[in-house]
Write an enzyme that holds these catalytic residues in place. Structure first.
Site, short mmCIF file in Angstrom:
data_model
loop_
_atom_site.label_atom_id
_atom_site.label_comp_id
_atom_site.label_asym_id
_atom_site.label_seq_id
_atom_site.Cartn_x
_atom_site.Cartn_y
_atom_site.Cartn_z
N ASP A 67 8.19 34.35 -38.86
CA ASP A 67 9.11 35.10 -38.53
C ASP A 67 9.85 34.70 -37.41
OD1 ASP A 67 7.01 35.14 -36.57
OD2 ASP A 67 6.38 37.11 -37.32
N ASN A 136 -0.98 46.91 -32.93
CA ASN A 136 -0.73 48.01 -34.06
C ASN A 136 -1.22 47.42 -35.38
OD1 ASN A 136 1.15 46.34 -34.85
ND2 ASN A 136 3.01 47.85 -34.45
N HIS A 138 -0.26 44.69 -36.90
CA HIS A 138 0.70 43.92 -37.85
C HIS A 138 0.27 42.25 -37.90
CE1 HIS A 138 3.41 42.89 -33.96
NE2 HIS A 138 2.62 41.91 -34.25
N GLU A 143 4.95 45.40 -40.09
CA GLU A 143 4.67 46.54 -39.40
C GLU A 143 4.04 47.45 -40.15
OE1 GLU A 143 4.82 46.07 -36.27
OE2 GLU A 143 6.64 46.06 -35.20
C1 F6R Z 1 4.14 35.84 -34.25
C2 F6R Z 1 3.43 36.86 -35.21
C3 F6R Z 1 2.77 38.24 -34.63
C4 F6R Z 1 1.90 37.76 -33.55
C5 F6R Z 1 1.27 39.15 -32.83
C6 F6R Z 1 0.39 38.80 -31.84
O1 F6R Z 1 4.81 34.99 -35.12
O2 F6R Z 1 3.97 36.84 -36.46
O3 F6R Z 1 2.16 39.10 -35.79
O4 F6R Z 1 1.00 36.96 -34.29
O5 F6R Z 1 2.29 40.00 -32.68
O6 F6R Z 1 1.01 38.18 -30.79
P1 F6R Z 1 0.32 37.78 -29.51
O7 F6R Z 1 -0.32 36.25 -29.78
O8 F6R Z 1 1.38 37.52 -28.54
O9 F6R Z 1 -0.56 38.85 -28.95
#
Ligand code: F6R
Length: 237
Positions: A67, A136, A138, A143
């Site tokens: 992303d 959450n 995701h 989301e």
């Molecule tokens: C990042 C992504 C997100 C993260 C998630 C956890 O490319 O796709 O889904 O993996 O938000 O983020 P952290 O590791 O910062 O807790």
């Protein structure tokens, strides 16, 4: 599913790097799906060390990132392009033209999204997809919502995601409110999925994802249907 509980972030990072290293050694021309965020930073450090020791060769690897924030240029210090350069790509011998990160500034993001899925398909899909999980639930920026979206798409970020990611920006109003994200289709079609969960803040989402109902309100729950899912977690403090 294989669930590996570890007792430190260091161990999580080493084990994740073991699995990615095995993939690159067994299939030097593999396609890796890569993630940003805090969780994989230690894994990337491990991979860089192994590359420097001469144990890994990324010259034939192709990478597709999950992303990117919408409206942010690759040069922006908080872009996921910049993150990947800083945390991994510039330290290893991966070929820059084989490093794919969604374009946050694409003139036509929807056309870009279609082309991104096509490029993944033309490479034969993803061999190993690395994922983190949002507080959450995701995965990538899929989301919580009313439906799972298969294709790469533009998404409005939830308040909870903006709140969680504000730590990377000077203030909450600097956090982009939209992103372009791989959908669950390319993720579920990956031959292997490696999900990392670090910290007590992820415990609730991880439990719901792995053992709760499979529903789009908990996007990571779809991984229960993946035939080759490995989860490495350090969520008990
Ligand atoms: C990042 C992504 C997100 C993260 C998630 C956890 O490319 O796709 O889904 O993996 O938000 O983020 P952290 O590791 O910062 O807790």
């Amino acid at each position: 599913m294989q669930l590996i509980r570890v007792s430190s972030y260091e161990e999580l990072s080493r084990k994740a790097a073991d699995i990615i290293s095995a993939q690159v050694i067994l299939k030097p021309g593999c396609v890796l799906g890569l993630a940003t965020g805090s969780t994989p930073i230690g894994t990337y450090r491990q991979l860089i060390e192994r590359f420097r020791r001469g144990d890994l060769d990324f010259s034939r690897v192709t990478a597709f990132n999950l992303d990117e924030y919408l409206g942010i240029s690759p040069e922006h210090p908080q872009s996921y392009h910049a993150f990947m350069q800083e945390q991994l790509f510039r330290h290893i011998n991966i070929c820059p033209r084989r490093c794919h990160v969604p374009e946050g500034c694409a003139e036509d993001p929807r056309a870009f999204a279609r082309a991104y899925d096509q490029a993944i398909a033309e490479h034969g899909g993803i061999d190993l997809q690395l994922l983190g999980i949002g507080n959450n639930g995701h995965i990538a920026f899929n989301e919580p919502g009313d439906a799972f979206i298969k294709e790469t798409h533009v998404v409005s970020l939830k308040k909870s995601t903006i709140e969680a990611n504000k730590r990377f920006f000077t203030s909450i109003d600097q956090v982009p409110t939209q992103a372009i994200t791989m959908g669950v289709g390319s993720i579920m079609q990956a031959k292997k999925v490696l999900l990392l969960a670090e910290g007590p803040v992820k415990k609730d989402a991880l439990e719901k994802a792995l053992y709760g109902p499979i529903c789009p309100q908990m996007p990571a729950s779809i991984l229960q249907l993946h035939p080759d899912l490995t989860v490495i977690c350090h969520v008990d403090g």
